[in-house]
Design a protein around this motif. Structure first.
Motif, PDB file in Angstrom:
ATOM      1  N   LEU A   4     -71.212  39.843  -1.515  1.00 27.55           N
ATOM      2  CA  LEU A   4     -69.880  40.003  -2.094  1.00 27.55           C
ATOM      3  C   LEU A   4     -69.804  39.163  -3.364  1.00 27.55           C
ATOM      4  N   ALA A  35     -65.484  44.831  -4.869  1.00 27.50           N
ATOM      5  CA  ALA A  35     -65.855  45.622  -3.697  1.00 27.50           C
ATOM      6  C   ALA A  35     -67.322  46.044  -3.798  1.00 27.50           C
ATOM      7  N   ASP A  41     -62.364  47.354   3.077  1.00 27.42           N
ATOM      8  CA  ASP A  41     -61.224  46.450   2.908  1.00 27.42           C
ATOM      9  C   ASP A  41     -61.699  45.024   3.132  1.00 27.42           C
ATOM     10  N   LEU A  42     -61.036  44.085   2.452  1.00 30.24           N
ATOM     11  CA  LEU A  42     -61.348  42.661   2.631  1.00 30.24           C
ATOM     12  C   LEU A  42     -60.175  41.991   3.326  1.00 30.24           C
ATOM     13  N   ALA A  51     -55.207  43.934  -3.108  1.00 26.98           N
ATOM     14  CA  ALA A  51     -56.089  44.860  -3.825  1.00 26.98           C
ATOM     15  C   ALA A  51     -55.734  44.892  -5.305  1.00 26.98           C
ATOM     16  N   SER A  58     -62.879  48.309  -8.286  1.00 22.45           N
ATOM     17  CA  SER A  58     -61.977  47.964  -7.184  1.00 22.45           C
ATOM     18  C   SER A  58     -62.344  46.583  -6.647  1.00 22.45           C
ATOM     19  N   GLY A  59     -61.339  45.814  -6.318  1.00 19.11           N
ATOM     20  CA  GLY A  59     -61.592  44.480  -5.782  1.00 19.11           C
ATOM     21  C   GLY A  59     -60.325  43.889  -5.205  1.00 19.11           C
ATOM     22  N   TRP A  60     -60.360  42.566  -5.028  1.00 21.50           N
ATOM     23  CA  TRP A  60     -59.240  41.863  -4.407  1.00 21.50           C
ATOM     24  C   TRP A  60     -59.033  40.518  -5.098  1.00 21.50           C
ATOM     25  N   LEU A  75     -65.395  41.761   5.702  1.00 23.22           N
ATOM     26  CA  LEU A  75     -65.457  43.040   5.011  1.00 23.22           C
ATOM     27  C   LEU A  75     -65.471  44.130   6.078  1.00 23.22           C
TER      28      LEU A  75
END
Length: 521
Positions: A4, A35, A41-42, A51, A58-60, A75
């Motif tokens: 990650l 991601a 999803d995290l 998000a 895409s990420g968080w 994850l």
């Protein structure tokens, strides 16, 4: 292995590997995770991460709150399957307490009262295993840590269950008899028809073949070892229900202040895990050998049999680890959720006050009391020879209209962090200390509002505080407020208190409490 990628606020990127504790995170920092796969999803401490789009990907985004310790990130696929687990080591904000100093606070507070460490923040720290102190999140942590291993161990038991020979007496046809014991032979002689049959003197041919009572041995799984496992499985299921109910209540009354991380967003996955564990154990209880036991009980015979069988011993150990309580004792490789860093500092300050008072007055008899069901309301009393000293954590001062005497706030109900009172043969004094996890000038000046409020509004009968001081982890933010001359002139001020600045607390206690209460120095 799913790596990650993390980008911090300084735009420094690094790879996080599963099951590896990664340092370098700090409270109130901002971190972005990319991601590594589509459709994932995290979750951070079982709460969904925010998000966002990071550089078109895409990420968080994640911002640790006021806590320090290890935070677990998971994850998950959209179907709920866990793909990887990461361990993020969050350090306290550097301008307040260094990481080493913070660990010193944790160790000293654990030695003073382990219950004061327990909280609901995302960060976790190592704990002990003995004692009676517990909390819903501590109980959940142990169920979460041991639940999956418990299920696997129980399935191994089901594959090769322990059995024992069970002797019964049964009636069988003569041609099935292979051996007669003494009791069977005696009973046989009491039936003339059977004896005649064996002597070929059976009479009419249409007589039925007589049945002979013999002893039969059969294998049974209804034994003490299996009964003991059934008992602990039922106890784990009951613990799941109790913990789920307690967490739901805790989430409802959870403080929503900005300095705490709310429990509600993290509640759903916790309840889902507890429900899944309870249902999995219910399914196992319906299978052999557990469904074939006549009762659930833990006996000495059962424990002896379990200890001699590796698979049974493993299952029982995980069940016991799921059920045990306590946070005192030697450290082990398990963790629980902590209080926020500011609250840990506040409670550590109280521990330092108590230890300082005990050291200065070893002639007094010291006792500790918990006046309410809350573990953060503590009263420590030293009494002897006309002197009574008390140190309070979170002492309640009722509003003046509800109580005309005693501890009261003349204009409102107030709860100062630490209150020290001395009654030395009629000479009474009260010192108020308010712990603030702040060091910068602007934050210290803002926090001084509470010192002025307590100095003006608190009463012990008719006595005001002799002084109201802020305790801060580092000096220099507002240095003129730290000067003893300022304290004497205005009866308010700031007192730095950290593991390397303890002497100032001792000096302040000697200055503001009656000199005779401390004897000669």
């Amino acid at each position: 292995m799913v790596a990650l990628r993390c980008i911090d606020q300084a735009n420094v990127s690094r790879e996080l590997l599963p099951d590896v504790t990664v340092p370098g995170f700090r409270e109130l920092g901002t971190y972005f995770f990319i991601a590594p796969l589509d459709g994932v999803d995290l979750y951070i401490d079982e709460a969904p991460a925010e998000a966002v789009q990071v550089g078109g990907q895409s990420g968080w985004r994640w911002t640790p709150g006021f806590y320090a310790g290890v935070v677990v990130a998971e994850l998950l696929s959209h179907s709920g399957q866990r793909l990887a687990e990461y361990r993020l080591d969050v350090a306290p904000e550097g301008s307040k307490l260094g990481e080493g100093v913070f660990h010193t606070l944790l160790e000293e507070l654990r030695a003073f009262d382990p219950a004061l460490l327990l909280g609901t923040e995302a960060a976790q720290a190592s704990i002990g295993v003995s004692g009676e102190v517990t909390s819903p999140l501590l109980a959940y942590a142990r169920l979460r840590r041991n639940g999956d291993a418990l299920q696997a161990a129980l399935r191994a038991v089901m594959d090769h269950p322990l059995t024992r020979l069970q002797c019964d007496r049964a009636l069988v046809p003569a041609h099935h008899v292979r051996r007669l014991d003494v009791a069977s032979a005696v009973r046989l002689l009491r039936h003339p028809a059977t004896v005649a049959y064996l002597n070929d003197d059976a009479g009419e041919l249409n007589e039925k073949t007589p049945l002979i009572e013999v002893t039969q041995s059969t294998d049974t799984v209804d034994n003490p070892a299996n009964r003991a496992l059934v008992a602990v499985m039922l106890s784990v299921r009951l613990r799941c229900q109790h913990v789920a109910d307690a967490l739901a209540v805790l989430a409802r009354v959870d403080e929503k202040a900005g300095t705490r991380t709310p429990l509600q967003p993290r509640l759903a996955r916790k309840l889902a895990y507890l429900d899944g564990l309870s249902k999995a154990l219910a399914r196992l209880l319906k299978g052999a050998p557990f469904a074939l036991t006549t009762r659930a009980e833990v006996t000495a015979a059962g424990l002896n049999a379990i200890s001699a069988h590796p698979a049974y011993a493993r299952a029982y150990r995980f069940a016991w680890s799921s059920l045990r309580g306590g946070v005192a004792g030697d450290l082990v490789d398990e963790q629980t959720w902590l209080s926020p860093t500011w609250e840990i500092y506040e409670r550590w300050c109280f521990a330092q006050v108590v230890q300082c008072l005990r050291k200065q007055r070893p002639d007094l008899s010291w006792t500790t009391h918990y006046p309410t069901t809350r573990n953060d309301c503590i009263r420590v009393v030293g009494a002897g020879d006309g002197v009574q000293m008390e140190a309070w954590l979170q002492r309640r001062f009722r509003a003046g209209d509800s109580t005309p005497t005693g501890f009261r706030g003349i204009s409102a109900e107030l709860h100062p962090d630490i209150v020290i009172t001395v009654d030395d043969r009629g000479v009474r004094r009260m010192l108020v200390l308010d712990a603030k996890y702040r060091t910068s000038r602007i934050n210290v000046l803002d926090a001084m509002r509470s010192a002025h409020l307590y100095q003006d509004a608190l009463r012990w009968d008719e006595a005001r505080p002799v002084c109201s001081l802020l305790l801060v982890p580092g000096g220099g933010g507002a240095p003129w407020l730290e000067a003893p001359e300022f304290h004497a002139a205005h009866q308010v001020g700031v007192l730095p208190l950290a593991p390397d600045t303890r002497l100032g607390l001792s000096v302040a206690l000697e200055r503001w409490l009656p000199t005779s209460a401390f004897g000669a120095f």
